[in-house]
Structure formats: C-alpha cells, structure tokens
Scaffold this motif. Structure first.
Motif, short mmCIF file in Angstrom:
data_model
loop_
_atom_site.label_atom_id
_atom_site.label_comp_id
_atom_site.label_asym_id
_atom_site.label_seq_id
_atom_site.Cartn_x
_atom_site.Cartn_y
_atom_site.Cartn_z
N PHE A 85 0.81 -1.22 0.00
CA PHE A 85 0.00 0.00 0.00
C PHE A 85 0.85 1.27 0.00
O PHE A 85 0.57 2.23 0.72
CB PHE A 85 -0.96 0.01 1.19
CG PHE A 85 -1.88 -1.17 1.25
CD1 PHE A 85 -2.94 -1.30 0.36
CD2 PHE A 85 -1.66 -2.19 2.17
CE1 PHE A 85 -3.78 -2.40 0.40
CE2 PHE A 85 -2.50 -3.28 2.21
CZ PHE A 85 -3.56 -3.40 1.33
N LEU A 94 0.31 7.40 5.53
CA LEU A 94 -0.34 7.21 4.23
C LEU A 94 0.65 6.76 3.16
O LEU A 94 0.33 6.80 1.97
CB LEU A 94 -1.02 8.51 3.79
CG LEU A 94 -2.18 8.99 4.65
CD1 LEU A 94 -2.75 10.30 4.11
CD2 LEU A 94 -3.28 7.94 4.74
N GLN A 284 -2.38 4.93 -4.74
CA GLN A 284 -2.73 5.81 -3.62
C GLN A 284 -2.17 7.22 -3.81
O GLN A 284 -2.73 8.19 -3.29
CB GLN A 284 -2.23 5.22 -2.29
CG GLN A 284 -0.78 5.46 -1.94
CD GLN A 284 0.19 4.65 -2.80
OE1 GLN A 284 -0.23 3.70 -3.47
NE2 GLN A 284 1.47 5.00 -2.77
N TYR A 285 -1.08 7.35 -4.57
CA TYR A 285 -0.49 8.65 -4.83
C TYR A 285 -1.45 9.52 -5.63
O TYR A 285 -1.46 10.75 -5.48
CB TYR A 285 0.83 8.46 -5.56
CG TYR A 285 1.65 9.71 -5.75
CD1 TYR A 285 1.62 10.75 -4.84
CD2 TYR A 285 2.47 9.85 -6.87
CE1 TYR A 285 2.38 11.89 -5.03
CE2 TYR A 285 3.23 10.98 -7.06
CZ TYR A 285 3.18 12.00 -6.14
OH TYR A 285 3.93 13.14 -6.33
N LEU A 287 -4.99 8.70 -5.82
CA LEU A 287 -6.31 8.67 -5.19
C LEU A 287 -6.40 9.60 -3.98
O LEU A 287 -7.47 10.17 -3.73
CB LEU A 287 -6.64 7.23 -4.77
CG LEU A 287 -6.84 6.24 -5.91
CD1 LEU A 287 -7.08 4.84 -5.36
CD2 LEU A 287 -7.99 6.66 -6.82
N LEU A 288 -5.31 9.77 -3.23
CA LEU A 288 -5.39 10.60 -2.02
C LEU A 288 -5.67 12.07 -2.33
O LEU A 288 -6.63 12.64 -1.80
CB LEU A 288 -4.10 10.44 -1.21
CG LEU A 288 -3.95 9.10 -0.47
CD1 LEU A 288 -2.57 8.99 0.17
CD2 LEU A 288 -5.03 8.97 0.61
#
Length: 339
Positions: A85, A94, A284-285, A287-288
């Motif tokens: 993740f 995160l 995630q880079y 989507l955040l």
C-alpha cells in the motif's frame, strides 16, 4: 435597525418600524433543517482544522513534506515505494511518494493549507472588487454606470483559465506562488459578483428606508455603508460560498497544468500533476489528493447551497439532498407565518 428610520420616525414622517427579529437567528433555524448542509459544514470545519494544524499533525507523525527518503523507494523498479500500500506504516501513515520517498500524509495536510488558502484568498479579492464596482456602478451617474458596466462585461467575457495561464507565465518565479495564484484568480473573476451587487443595489435604492436616509441628508458613502451593504450581505455571502469550491478547482487545474503552485510547495493540484503517471504502480499517490479535492469541493458546494436556501427561504434547494418531506412542510409553514 436603521438609524435613518429612527430619525424619520422621530420627525413624524410616519415610516413603519422595522421588525426586531434577529436575522442571524432565523438563518440558523433554517440551516438546521438541512442535514446535508450541517454535515457539509462539519466536513469543511474538519478540513480547515486539519489545514491549520498541519505542523502539529506532521510533528506527531515525525515527518515533514519536503524531506526525501530514497531508501523507501525501489530504484530498480523506477522509484516505486517499498512495502504494501505504498509504504504505509507507523512512520508514514499514508505511505510515501514515488521516486522521492517524501511523506504523503505531510504533503496532503500541507497541500490543504495551500489549496484552501488560495481559494479563500481569491474569493476575498473577488468579493471586495465585485462589491465595490457593483455598488459604485449603481450609485454613480449615467456615465460612471456605463463605464463600470462595460468593464464588468469585459471581465465576465474573459476566459479565466487562458488569462490566468498568460499572467502566471510572465510573472517572475520569485513572487510567492500561492499568493500570486489567489490574486490572479481574484482579479480575473470578479465580474459576476459585481453584476449581482449592482442589481441588488439598484433594487435597494428604491426602498423606503434608503429614501428616508437620503431625505435625512446622509451622504452617498454613508447610505452605502449603513443601509445598502447590510442588504447586500445575503446575496454576496451566498455567491461567495459557491465561489470557494470553484476556486479550489481552478487552483488545482492551474497546478495540474504546471503554472500554479511550484514544487517543493505541496498542493493537491500539484500532487495530481506528479501522480498522473503512477496511477498503476502507486494508485494511492493519485487517489489521495483526488479524493481530498472531491470531498472538499462536494462539501463546500452542499454547504453553499444550504447557505443560499437558508438566506432565501423562497428558493428551493437545487441539490435536493437531505431535505425530507417533513422538513419541507416545516419550511413552508415558516414561510407562511413570516409572510
């Protein structure tokens, strides 16, 4: 409520007194009937709190938004974060940024400061310029009105993104970029609120209490400050609440195009620019910051619609979110009582 009305009544002019009901209390009562607006207000308050507390939050994590951690990325795979993740763990809540290894949580909360600060600053400039030009146009003579109205039409017709791109490209990079973006958005996009202020001022000029103020010998500036500006509060606040999410989107778009906030200063739009090639290797880079933008714009839009409905109970909500039949019936009964 109005000093001019008090003076006119004392002089025997026969002007009816203004009811003493608190407008703020009525506004809050109407806003409380809209659950969606209250939830949106809580989300916006949480986002502002996170932005203000960014140094404290990153200190608790033990990270900062600019420090590189090359040992946390796999150089053999092009800089993909090591671990599951995106490198999420106790030290990096995160995960980390691809290639650089910078902490994503720190960059996200500091990016909130930039994105919200630019949007609020641009909105403040738009409101200030729009109200000044709109009121001056409505209160001036025919030539002043024509000149300011044509200038407003030109501003409204200007393509915002193209003008912002041109101005940002020619300003030296030494100028603080977040301040520059806020000023340019504000100076290029005040035309609509000027039209709203002018139209509302022309309506207010014909009301009895403004005529009473004029007959009492008040100057134009004093009438505008004490009688007209309070009447402009509702439409101006309503439109300003809806401009904030639009300005956040504009700042994100400018940063995404590479002419907004420059690295290493983090902003959500600038993070999206860097993440557009990592959506498969490190989703995630992308989507955040995209999720943060979506939640912020949605919450501000719902809150703005709730403020508009609470300030003008005759207008139904455009979103139709969180307004059940009972609440609609209650609002209808309140309007009948007030009328």
């Amino acid at each position: 409520m109005s000093e001019a009305l008090v003076a006119a009544e004392a002089a025997g002019a026969g002007v009816e007194p203004v009811p003493g009901a608190s407008g703020a209390r009525q506004f809050w009562r109407r806003l409380r009937t809209q659950r969606a607006a209250l939830v949106a207000a809580a989300v916006v308050a949480l986002l502002v709190l996170v932005a203000l507390a960014a140094p404290l939050l990153t200190a608790l994590e033990g990270q900062d938004p600019t420090t590189y951690h090359p040992s946390l990325v796999d150089s053999a795979r092009g800089g993909v974060p090591i671990g599951s993740f995106g490198g999420i763990g106790g030290d990096h809540w995160l995960g980390v940024e691809p290639q650089t290894g910078r902490d994503l949580f720190a960059r996200l909360v500091y990016g909130a400061r930039v994105s919200l600060g630019v949007a609020l600053g641009a909105t403040a400039v738009q409101v200030l310029l729009g109200v000044v030009v709109g009121v001056a146009s409505a209160l001036g003579n025919r030539w002043v009105d024509q000149l300011l109205s044509r200038a407003t039409d030109i501003i409204v017709a200007m393509p915002l993104m193209i003008m912002a791109l041109a101005l940002l490209a020619i300003v030296p990079s030494s100028f603080p970029r977040p301040v520059l973006v806020a000023l340019i958005i504000g100076f290029v996009a005040w035309g609509t609120i000027a039209k709203i202020a002018r139209a509302q001022t022309l309506t207010l000029k014909e009301l009895d209490y403004v005529a009473a103020a004029r007959l009492s010998g008040w100057s134009t500036w004093r009438i505008a400050r004490r009688e007209l500006l309070p009447g402009l509060a509702a439409p101006v606040i309503t439109y300003a609440a809806l401009m904030v999410p639009a300005n956040i989107a504009i700042e994100a778009a400018l940063s995404f195009l590479g002419v907004g906030v420059k690295p290493p200063t983090p902003s959500w739009g600038q993070m999206l620019t860097s993440a557009n090639v990592w959506y498969q290797a490190a989703p995630q880079y992308l989507l955040l910051p995209a999720g943060a933008l979506f939640v912020t714009v949605l919450a501000l839009t719902v809150l703005g619609d709730g403020v508009r409905t609470a300030l003008d109970p005759r207008a139904a909500s455009r979103l139709r979110v969180g307004t059940g039949g009972k609440r609609e019936a209650k609002a209808t009964a309140e309007k009948e009582v007030e009328s």
